[in-house]
Design a protein around this motif. Structure first.
Motif, PDB file in Angstrom:
ATOM      1  N   ASP A  95      62.704  66.271 -38.931  1.00 45.76           N
ATOM      2  CA  ASP A  95      62.840  67.087 -37.718  1.00 45.76           C
ATOM      3  C   ASP A  95      62.207  68.466 -37.879  1.00 45.76           C
ATOM      4  OD1 ASP A  95      64.718  67.977 -39.543  1.00 45.76           O
ATOM      5  OD2 ASP A  95      66.374  68.071 -38.113  1.00 45.76           O
ATOM      6  N   THR A  96      61.057  68.475 -38.536  1.00 49.14           N
ATOM      7  CA  THR A  96      60.279  69.699 -38.699  1.00 49.14           C
ATOM      8  C   THR A  96      58.848  69.440 -38.227  1.00 49.14           C
ATOM      9  OG1 THR A  96      59.428  69.211 -40.925  1.00 49.14           O
ATOM     10  CG2 THR A  96      61.584  70.299 -40.777  1.00 49.14           C
ATOM     11  N   MET A  97      58.095  70.487 -38.087  1.00 47.43           N
ATOM     12  CA  MET A  97      56.644  70.388 -37.927  1.00 47.43           C
ATOM     13  C   MET A  97      56.030  71.657 -38.488  1.00 47.43           C
ATOM     14  SD  MET A  97      55.717  71.402 -34.006  1.00 47.43           S
ATOM     15  CE  MET A  97      54.224  72.216 -34.586  1.00 47.43           C
ATOM     16  N   VAL A  98      54.781  71.569 -38.920  1.00 49.05           N
ATOM     17  CA  VAL A  98      54.126  72.755 -39.460  1.00 49.05           C
ATOM     18  C   VAL A  98      53.360  73.456 -38.345  1.00 49.05           C
ATOM     19  CG1 VAL A  98      53.945  71.732 -41.745  1.00 49.05           C
ATOM     20  CG2 VAL A  98      52.006  71.567 -40.179  1.00 49.05           C
ATOM     21  N   TRP A  99      53.256  74.760 -38.491  1.00 49.28           N
ATOM     22  CA  TRP A  99      52.514  75.591 -37.533  1.00 49.28           C
ATOM     23  C   TRP A  99      51.700  76.578 -38.355  1.00 49.28           C
ATOM     24  CZ3 TRP A  99      52.933  75.794 -32.002  1.00 49.28           C
ATOM     25  CH2 TRP A  99      52.237  76.856 -31.403  1.00 49.28           C
ATOM     26  N   GLY A 100      50.409  76.347 -38.422  1.00 45.39           N
ATOM     27  CA  GLY A 100      49.562  77.214 -39.219  1.00 45.39           C
ATOM     28  C   GLY A 100      49.400  76.707 -40.644  1.00 45.39           C
ATOM     29  N   ASN A 101      48.706  77.493 -41.449  1.00 50.14           N
ATOM     30  CA  ASN A 101      48.379  77.084 -42.816  1.00 50.14           C
ATOM     31  C   ASN A 101      49.513  77.406 -43.784  1.00 50.14           C
ATOM     32  OD1 ASN A 101      47.088  76.263 -45.154  1.00 50.14           O
ATOM     33  ND2 ASN A 101      45.984  78.188 -45.396  1.00 50.14           N
ATOM     34  N   VAL A 102      50.528  76.571 -43.793  1.00 52.44           N
ATOM     35  CA  VAL A 102      51.671  76.797 -44.679  1.00 52.44           C
ATOM     36  C   VAL A 102      51.306  76.612 -46.142  1.00 52.44           C
ATOM     37  CG1 VAL A 102      53.388  76.189 -42.930  1.00 52.44           C
ATOM     38  CG2 VAL A 102      52.437  74.400 -44.400  1.00 52.44           C
ATOM     39  N   LEU A 103      50.163  76.002 -46.420  1.00 55.12           N
ATOM     40  CA  LEU A 103      49.775  75.785 -47.817  1.00 55.12           C
ATOM     41  C   LEU A 103      49.448  77.090 -48.536  1.00 55.12           C
ATOM     42  CD1 LEU A 103      47.614  72.542 -47.622  1.00 55.12           C
ATOM     43  CD2 LEU A 103      50.078  72.794 -47.945  1.00 55.12           C
TER      44      LEU A 103
END
Length: 312
Positions: A95-103
């Motif tokens: 129940d998450t999603m990434v937004w932007g360059n989390v790496l």
């Protein structure tokens, strides 16, 4: 980044969100290696074909104790510490999603784990509610200085980690303890994983960095989240260098909900259908609504089973 991939932990009732999560990873992070850590048995062929995901489940986990004792709510994603396909990994709840360059936060040169940095301090009441019973910790683990790390404890739905930083024996001891004392650690793995992390830090066994990795949706007003994560029909509109994982750790981002801002997840669930099954327009909307309905049924069945079990 060498020997690195992202693992999304999921079960049948949240696989609909795992699809959106993986679509967001492909959108923002390109062809980073992906794996699904699956509790249960259900088809994931379309994701394997479209996104090239690896699958980790009960059939291919190599450690017998993990197969037998570490599947289910609050334990499944712990398997990643020993069975990750890569030495370094990012773990995400479904129940998450990434937004932007989390790496950009994946600093494995200096740290064994990189975890979220909470944006507030915890009272004793909050520590007891979300992580562990204070008296229980002081009684059973008197050498652990829980006060020292009280403002470092975090929601474990998102983190970077290195495989094998904990021994399997240590985890088995935790599993044995939680069976004998189920009242001490709270919220699935959240309590005991924080304990394992910061006990290891205290003992000098691991190095942990903290970054603003995660936004917990229940902690913010819905309008504020809309402003921070604007969406158009063509997709996300990233602002400056924003990079985080949005985590719907309370009410879930189903298609028609008014309880939370679900537009980002809905967009990526649609994107997944378009990329994997070629569905758009009305057929896609019907498919998403059927997924939401099936999730409602699964969650209701689960609650009913727990209530019946409690009465026995």
């Amino acid at each position: 980044m060498e020997d690195f991939g992202i693992i999304v932990a999921c079960c049948a009732s949240d696989y609909l969100f795992a699809k959106g999560c993986c679509a967001s990873i492909r959108h923002f992070l390109g062809d980073v290696p992906l794996a699904l850590l699956i509790d249960g048995t259900f088809p994931v062929d379309s994701m394997e074909k479209a996104y090239g995901v690896k699958v980790v489940n009960r059939l291919n986990v190599t450690h017998k104790v993990l197969r037998e004792r570490s599947f289910g709510w609050g334990k499944t994603k712990m398997i990643g510490f020993w069975e990750s396909p890569w030495k370094h990994f990012m773990m995400l709840d479904a129940d998450t999603m990434v937004w932007g360059n989390v790496l950009k936060y994946a600093n494995f040169k200096d740290y064994d784990m990189i975890i979220d940095q909470p944006c507030y301090s915890y009272t004793d009441k909050n520590v007891t509610k979300f992580f562990f019973d204070i008296q229980g910790i002081e009684q059973h683990f008197p050498d652990f200085d829980w006060q020292k790390y009280r403002d470092n404890y975090y929601c474990t739905g998102v983190f970077f980690a290195t495989r094998d930083i904990f021994t399997l024996d240590e985890y088995v001891e935790i599993l044995d303890f939680t069976e004998k004392h189920p009242e001490v650690f709270k919220y699935g793995e959240m309590g005991f994983l924080n304990f394992m992390i910061f006990r290891a830090v205290q003992q000098g066994r691991i190095k942990v960095g903290q970054e603003d990795l995660q936004l917990l949706v229940p902690d913010f007003d819905q309008q504020e989240i809309r402003k921070r994560f604007p969406m158009t029909n063509s997709g996300p509109v990233p602002a400056d260098e924003t990079a985080t994982a949005i985590h719907w750790c309370g009410p879930k981002p189903t298609l028609a909900t008014s309880k939370v801002y679900s537009d980002p997840m809905s967009f990526f669930r649609r994107k997944y259908l378009r990329e994997t099954e070629g569905l758009t327009g009305l057929p896609a909307e019907v498919s998403l609504q059927l997924e939401d309905f099936q999730r409602f049924v699964n969650v209701y069945k689960g609650k009913l089973r727990r209530r019946l079990a409690a009465k026995k």
